[in-house]
Motif scaffolding. Sequence first.
Motif, PDB file in Angstrom:
ATOM      1  N   ARG A 629       0.840  -1.218   0.000  1.00  0.00           N
ATOM      2  CA  ARG A 629       0.000   0.000   0.000  1.00  0.00           C
ATOM      3  C   ARG A 629       0.865   1.256   0.000  1.00  0.00           C
ATOM      4  O   ARG A 629       0.647   2.167  -0.800  1.00  0.00           O
ATOM      5  CB  ARG A 629      -0.930  -0.009   1.220  1.00  0.00           C
ATOM      6  CG  ARG A 629      -1.643   1.315   1.425  1.00  0.00           C
ATOM      7  CD  ARG A 629      -2.851   1.159   2.311  1.00  0.00           C
ATOM      8  NE  ARG A 629      -2.538   0.711   3.643  1.00  0.00           N
ATOM      9  CZ  ARG A 629      -2.310   1.535   4.688  1.00  0.00           C
ATOM     10  NH1 ARG A 629      -2.328   2.836   4.507  1.00  0.00           N
ATOM     11  NH2 ARG A 629      -2.057   1.035   5.888  1.00  0.00           N
ATOM     12  N   PHE A 630       1.852   1.325   0.895  1.00  0.00           N
ATOM     13  CA  PHE A 630       2.710   2.508   0.942  1.00  0.00           C
ATOM     14  C   PHE A 630       3.538   2.640  -0.335  1.00  0.00           C
ATOM     15  O   PHE A 630       3.771   3.738  -0.825  1.00  0.00           O
ATOM     16  CB  PHE A 630       3.624   2.458   2.162  1.00  0.00           C
ATOM     17  CG  PHE A 630       2.943   2.819   3.447  1.00  0.00           C
ATOM     18  CD1 PHE A 630       2.260   4.014   3.575  1.00  0.00           C
ATOM     19  CD2 PHE A 630       2.961   1.954   4.528  1.00  0.00           C
ATOM     20  CE1 PHE A 630       1.620   4.348   4.758  1.00  0.00           C
ATOM     21  CE2 PHE A 630       2.328   2.282   5.718  1.00  0.00           C
ATOM     22  CZ  PHE A 630       1.654   3.483   5.827  1.00  0.00           C
ATOM     23  N   LEU A 667      -6.616  -4.711   3.878  1.00  0.00           N
ATOM     24  CA  LEU A 667      -7.062  -4.892   2.504  1.00  0.00           C
ATOM     25  C   LEU A 667      -7.948  -3.738   2.060  1.00  0.00           C
ATOM     26  O   LEU A 667      -7.815  -3.232   0.940  1.00  0.00           O
ATOM     27  CB  LEU A 667      -7.814  -6.226   2.370  1.00  0.00           C
ATOM     28  CG  LEU A 667      -8.247  -6.619   0.945  1.00  0.00           C
ATOM     29  CD1 LEU A 667      -7.036  -6.722   0.034  1.00  0.00           C
ATOM     30  CD2 LEU A 667      -9.010  -7.943   0.974  1.00  0.00           C
ATOM     31  N   ILE A 668      -8.836  -3.282   2.934  1.00  0.00           N
ATOM     32  CA  ILE A 668      -9.717  -2.158   2.611  1.00  0.00           C
ATOM     33  C   ILE A 668      -8.897  -0.891   2.364  1.00  0.00           C
ATOM     34  O   ILE A 668      -9.142  -0.153   1.401  1.00  0.00           O
ATOM     35  CB  ILE A 668     -10.740  -1.924   3.756  1.00  0.00           C
ATOM     36  CG1 ILE A 668     -11.779  -3.043   3.756  1.00  0.00           C
ATOM     37  CG2 ILE A 668     -11.416  -0.579   3.615  1.00  0.00           C
ATOM     38  CD1 ILE A 668     -12.649  -3.095   2.517  1.00  0.00           C
ATOM     39  N   LEU A 669      -7.904  -0.625   3.221  1.00  0.00           N
ATOM     40  CA  LEU A 669      -7.061   0.557   3.034  1.00  0.00           C
ATOM     41  C   LEU A 669      -6.285   0.485   1.722  1.00  0.00           C
ATOM     42  O   LEU A 669      -6.126   1.492   1.021  1.00  0.00           O
ATOM     43  CB  LEU A 669      -6.084   0.705   4.207  1.00  0.00           C
ATOM     44  CG  LEU A 669      -6.684   1.198   5.519  1.00  0.00           C
ATOM     45  CD1 LEU A 669      -5.648   1.113   6.636  1.00  0.00           C
ATOM     46  CD2 LEU A 669      -7.187   2.635   5.383  1.00  0.00           C
ATOM     47  N   LEU A 670      -5.796  -0.708   1.373  1.00  0.00           N
ATOM     48  CA  LEU A 670      -5.061  -0.873   0.126  1.00  0.00           C
ATOM     49  C   LEU A 670      -5.948  -0.568  -1.073  1.00  0.00           C
ATOM     50  O   LEU A 670      -5.544   0.123  -2.014  1.00  0.00           O
ATOM     51  CB  LEU A 670      -4.505  -2.294   0.038  1.00  0.00           C
ATOM     52  CG  LEU A 670      -3.740  -2.611  -1.256  1.00  0.00           C
ATOM     53  CD1 LEU A 670      -2.352  -3.161  -0.934  1.00  0.00           C
ATOM     54  CD2 LEU A 670      -4.498  -3.618  -2.097  1.00  0.00           C
ATOM     55  N   THR A 674      -5.055   3.244  -3.152  1.00  0.00           N
ATOM     56  CA  THR A 674      -4.155   2.995  -4.280  1.00  0.00           C
ATOM     57  C   THR A 674      -4.963   2.673  -5.533  1.00  0.00           C
ATOM     58  O   THR A 674      -6.189   2.596  -5.509  1.00  0.00           O
ATOM     59  CB  THR A 674      -3.222   1.815  -3.974  1.00  0.00           C
ATOM     60  OG1 THR A 674      -4.016   0.620  -3.797  1.00  0.00           O
ATOM     61  CG2 THR A 674      -2.418   2.053  -2.703  1.00  0.00           C
ATOM     62  N   LEU A 675      -4.250   2.481  -6.634  1.00  0.00           N
ATOM     63  CA  LEU A 675      -4.895   1.994  -7.857  1.00  0.00           C
ATOM     64  C   LEU A 675      -5.114   0.493  -7.682  1.00  0.00           C
ATOM     65  O   LEU A 675      -4.143  -0.272  -7.612  1.00  0.00           O
ATOM     66  CB  LEU A 675      -4.004   2.280  -9.071  1.00  0.00           C
ATOM     67  CG  LEU A 675      -3.732   3.758  -9.362  1.00  0.00           C
ATOM     68  CD1 LEU A 675      -2.771   3.903 -10.536  1.00  0.00           C
ATOM     69  CD2 LEU A 675      -5.019   4.509  -9.635  1.00  0.00           C
ATOM     70  N   PRO A 676      -6.359   0.041  -7.608  1.00  0.00           N
ATOM     71  CA  PRO A 676      -6.632  -1.346  -7.198  1.00  0.00           C
ATOM     72  C   PRO A 676      -6.035  -2.404  -8.118  1.00  0.00           C
ATOM     73  O   PRO A 676      -5.578  -3.439  -7.640  1.00  0.00           O
ATOM     74  CB  PRO A 676      -8.164  -1.407  -7.189  1.00  0.00           C
ATOM     75  CG  PRO A 676      -8.592  -0.326  -8.131  1.00  0.00           C
ATOM     76  CD  PRO A 676      -7.578   0.772  -7.959  1.00  0.00           C
ATOM     77  N   HIS A 677      -6.054  -2.144  -9.427  1.00  0.00           N
ATOM     78  CA  HIS A 677      -5.575  -3.180 -10.355  1.00  0.00           C
ATOM     79  C   HIS A 677      -4.081  -3.454 -10.150  1.00  0.00           C
ATOM     80  O   HIS A 677      -3.646  -4.608 -10.152  1.00  0.00           O
ATOM     81  CB  HIS A 677      -5.867  -2.798 -11.814  1.00  0.00           C
ATOM     82  CG  HIS A 677      -5.665  -1.364 -12.148  1.00  0.00           C
ATOM     83  ND1 HIS A 677      -6.381  -0.354 -11.541  1.00  0.00           N
ATOM     84  CD2 HIS A 677      -4.838  -0.752 -13.028  1.00  0.00           C
ATOM     85  CE1 HIS A 677      -6.002   0.806 -12.040  1.00  0.00           C
ATOM     86  NE2 HIS A 677      -5.064   0.602 -12.930  1.00  0.00           N
ATOM     87  N   TYR A 678      -3.300  -2.372  -9.965  1.00  0.00           N
ATOM     88  CA  TYR A 678      -1.866  -2.568  -9.747  1.00  0.00           C
ATOM     89  C   TYR A 678      -1.589  -3.158  -8.367  1.00  0.00           C
ATOM     90  O   TYR A 678      -0.715  -4.013  -8.202  1.00  0.00           O
ATOM     91  CB  TYR A 678      -1.130  -1.241  -9.901  1.00  0.00           C
ATOM     92  CG  TYR A 678      -1.106  -0.730 -11.319  1.00  0.00           C
ATOM     93  CD1 TYR A 678      -0.623  -1.520 -12.369  1.00  0.00           C
ATOM     94  CD2 TYR A 678      -1.568   0.548 -11.625  1.00  0.00           C
ATOM     95  CE1 TYR A 678      -0.604  -1.058 -13.665  1.00  0.00           C
ATOM     96  CE2 TYR A 678      -1.555   1.029 -12.927  1.00  0.00           C
ATOM     97  CZ  TYR A 678      -1.071   0.221 -13.944  1.00  0.00           C
ATOM     98  OH  TYR A 678      -1.057   0.678 -15.234  1.00  0.00           O
ATOM     99  N   SER A 679      -2.328  -2.704  -7.370  1.00  0.00           N
ATOM    100  CA  SER A 679      -2.098  -3.194  -6.010  1.00  0.00           C
ATOM    101  C   SER A 679      -2.423  -4.675  -5.885  1.00  0.00           C
ATOM    102  O   SER A 679      -1.675  -5.443  -5.272  1.00  0.00           O
ATOM    103  CB  SER A 679      -2.940  -2.393  -5.015  1.00  0.00           C
ATOM    104  OG  SER A 679      -2.549  -1.038  -5.034  1.00  0.00           O
ATOM    105  N   VAL A 680      -3.553  -5.094  -6.453  1.00  0.00           N
ATOM    106  CA  VAL A 680      -3.935  -6.504  -6.383  1.00  0.00           C
ATOM    107  C   VAL A 680      -2.952  -7.358  -7.177  1.00  0.00           C
ATOM    108  O   VAL A 680      -2.592  -8.470  -6.767  1.00  0.00           O
ATOM    109  CB  VAL A 680      -5.380  -6.701  -6.894  1.00  0.00           C
ATOM    110  CG1 VAL A 680      -5.720  -8.180  -6.990  1.00  0.00           C
ATOM    111  CG2 VAL A 680      -6.366  -5.998  -5.959  1.00  0.00           C
TER     112      VAL A 680
END
Length: 870
Positions: A629-630, A667-670, A674-680
């Motif tokens: 996330r960071f 997971l909710i904070l992430l 952030t941009l969800p597609h890249y983070s996941v």
Amino acid sequence: MQIITTHLNADFDALACCMAAKKLYPEADIVLPGSMEKRVKLFFETFKPFEIKKLKEIDLDKVKTLIVVDTRSVHRIGELAQLLKKPVKVHLYDHHPKTEDDIKADFEITEQVGALASLFTEIFRKKNIPITPLEATLLCLGIYEETGCLVFPSTTERDVLAVAYLLKRGANLNIVSQFLKEELSREEVSLLNELLNSLQEYLINGIRVNIAHAVKEEPQDVSHIAHKVMDLIDTDALFLIIEMEDKILIIGRSNTPQVDVGSILSEFGGGGHWAAGSATLKERPVNLLIDELIKIIKQQVKPEKIAKDLMTTPVISVQWDRTIKEVEDMMTKYGINAMPVIKNNKYIGVITRGVVEKAIFHGLKKSRVGDFATTDAYTAEQDTPLWEIEKNMIELNQRFVPILKDDKVVGVITRTDILRNLYEELIRKFKISKPKEEIEESKKNVANLMKEFLPEEIYKILLTAGSLAEEMGYGVYLVGGSIRDLLMRKPSPDIDIVVEGDGIAFAQELSKIINGKVIPHRRFGTAKILIEIEKNGEVKRFSIDIATARTEYYESPAALPKVETSSIKKDLYRRDFTINALAVKLNTKDFGLLLDFFGGQRDIKDKKIRVLHNLSFVEDPTRAIRAIRFSEKLGFKISKHTENLIKLAVKMSIFEKLKGPRLYEELILLLKETLPHYSVKRLADYGLLKILHPSFDEKLFNELVKAHETVQGMELLFLKEKYRKEFIYLVVLLWNLKSHEREEFLKRICAPENVKKQLIENITSAEKALQNFPSEESFLEVYKLLSSLNIETIILMMIYAEEQQKRAISIYLTKLKEIKPLLRGEDLKKLGIQPGPVYKKIFDEILKEKLQGRLLSKEEEIEFVKKFGK
């Protein structure tokens, strides 16, 4: 605004040219990017030929013109180089050869002469600009220094002519000689040897003071001898006592403001400033004079730091009757290598890990720790000078010093504390001569950053908190992400304060002063202060979190931590990453002082995510998700070592032991920040997603991309209804899973029951609505279908809808959603229509007409109803 500057570590030519440029640009301020050479600094502090402003006093955003003298190198003007990236006019004056690193100037005068001061002298001569004798002397110093008193091969005819002109204008060669004199006469060499042979060093409150004595028959200026001695020895301060015919001359020089030579010699009727001074006395016994001098130095030179300034408190200690095995467990639990041993609340000795391990090796694990404690270990009081503690730790080879008050342990100082302090002292001493950008920011003060980037009302509250801390005898600190954001020049929404003391008691006292409301959490030693401030007719609401300084340990991998009160250093050590393990002291004395025990500043500068210790992910596996996330949120890179530790935690199946809501929250904070597609995708790359989710493929990635684009589109519509975008992304993760897989996923992340219910309902409603979507674009049917659904379900439908359906949903959101009949049941009664099923039919017809763009007013609706009745 105009500013004049020169190169780092300014010499006489640089200083003279700054002064000369000031005469050409009278409205400009002189700002040095770093320090001056010793002799230059001494000249400046002695004569104060002009004013120099500190870099921190200049608002760089207001600078319109930058005048650079005696350098053309970008890298030699320090922090001021950032102005070259702004729309600022640059004027350049230099005499050095061109290089690839040249500053690009709008106007420049650059000629190959021995000294740039010669060039400025020519300008003054041609323009008939008057100069004072002191200014002429300074320009002469610049030329003489740069040309080696006109003998260096680089000397030109123009330099010689410039000196001649300056001498006509009153340049004082005695002063020039005094500050440039290098060679000594035979008599001076003899005097220098006598002084060096008589040198005695005294350690006064950690400051090295050297005193030398010599006899000189003929009176003569010997102040330059002091510079020679200072160059030959390593000392903080020097006093030369020179006996002459019927008097005694004392010359003082200092390398540290702690020894104010002028103030010390004023006691003998002399004077000067902190770095240099002198006094002339009537003849008296030299040994008595030295005793008196040392006495005055001791009175005026106070220890810069005492034990209280460096010690860690509160202290983890052990009762004397605990077993050796129990002590080993405590040391492992808290990660320490030495502990004070206590009996009846009184200190009796120190036990170290080395002793504990040897005792266990010899089969003594059930023995009492008090029997093996070192009872004659060196201890100190709170007001013991730090230099004395350093000296004893080195001489006694002791790694751990208990700090006592009335035989009770109130703090400890470790070898690491001493090493850090010695490093800071080394940096402090080098600040005299090292360029600013080469100095490690080990003792940075960020008070100005706080004032700039924190809301005014928050800044005032922090000042108040610091004053209150002084009254209560607590150490109080601003901690965590807010410090990281400050160093990145970003405003921070999170204000977290840590108290070395009773955090709840502190919060209660602070809330009384600032008229806040306290919500205490006694179990955790924390409190939240809710504050309302009215400003310009608007009420601002915000909160401040206050916690007691804590340490924590984990009884098993992934377990919830056990928390105990501790010091700020231990409190920071329990945090996730170095960039979040920073603190700023709020106490009035040190307000704004940045504490960085773990290299957080360096990692922010290098844009790196790094854990504090190797067991970080074993103790709390959710930190792995936080690292991603960071990394995504800040644009930082996870360090290679930290990456390896994440992979190890996955390999060891540590995540499977996680319990409670921590995984869900991370997971909710992430997904939220952030941009969800890249983070996941990154979760999947590290093997973290498979712990939660059966699979990650290109289809899921594309669906997350569509979800993000849809959410961005919704934001452009300025919808009045609030929705949680992170829940949209969470549903996308669930969408293609089977029913039992969805249940397992939500159970695995410990989602709250109400959230589980809402997510499943949204999925079911969206699937059903898409199946029953009108085949033709009937506004009424679309309206009826969508008006019963919440906004999150409608957004979810947009992600998975076909193009025709998307168009219809968009029209509903932008045009149809707010359409409603203006008439009410009471209006129909007044028109003579009796209540009954006909009301629904009438309202449906009105809505149908309005959805077609007709019946724009209440009157038109009334007329329609009248016709409808016929």
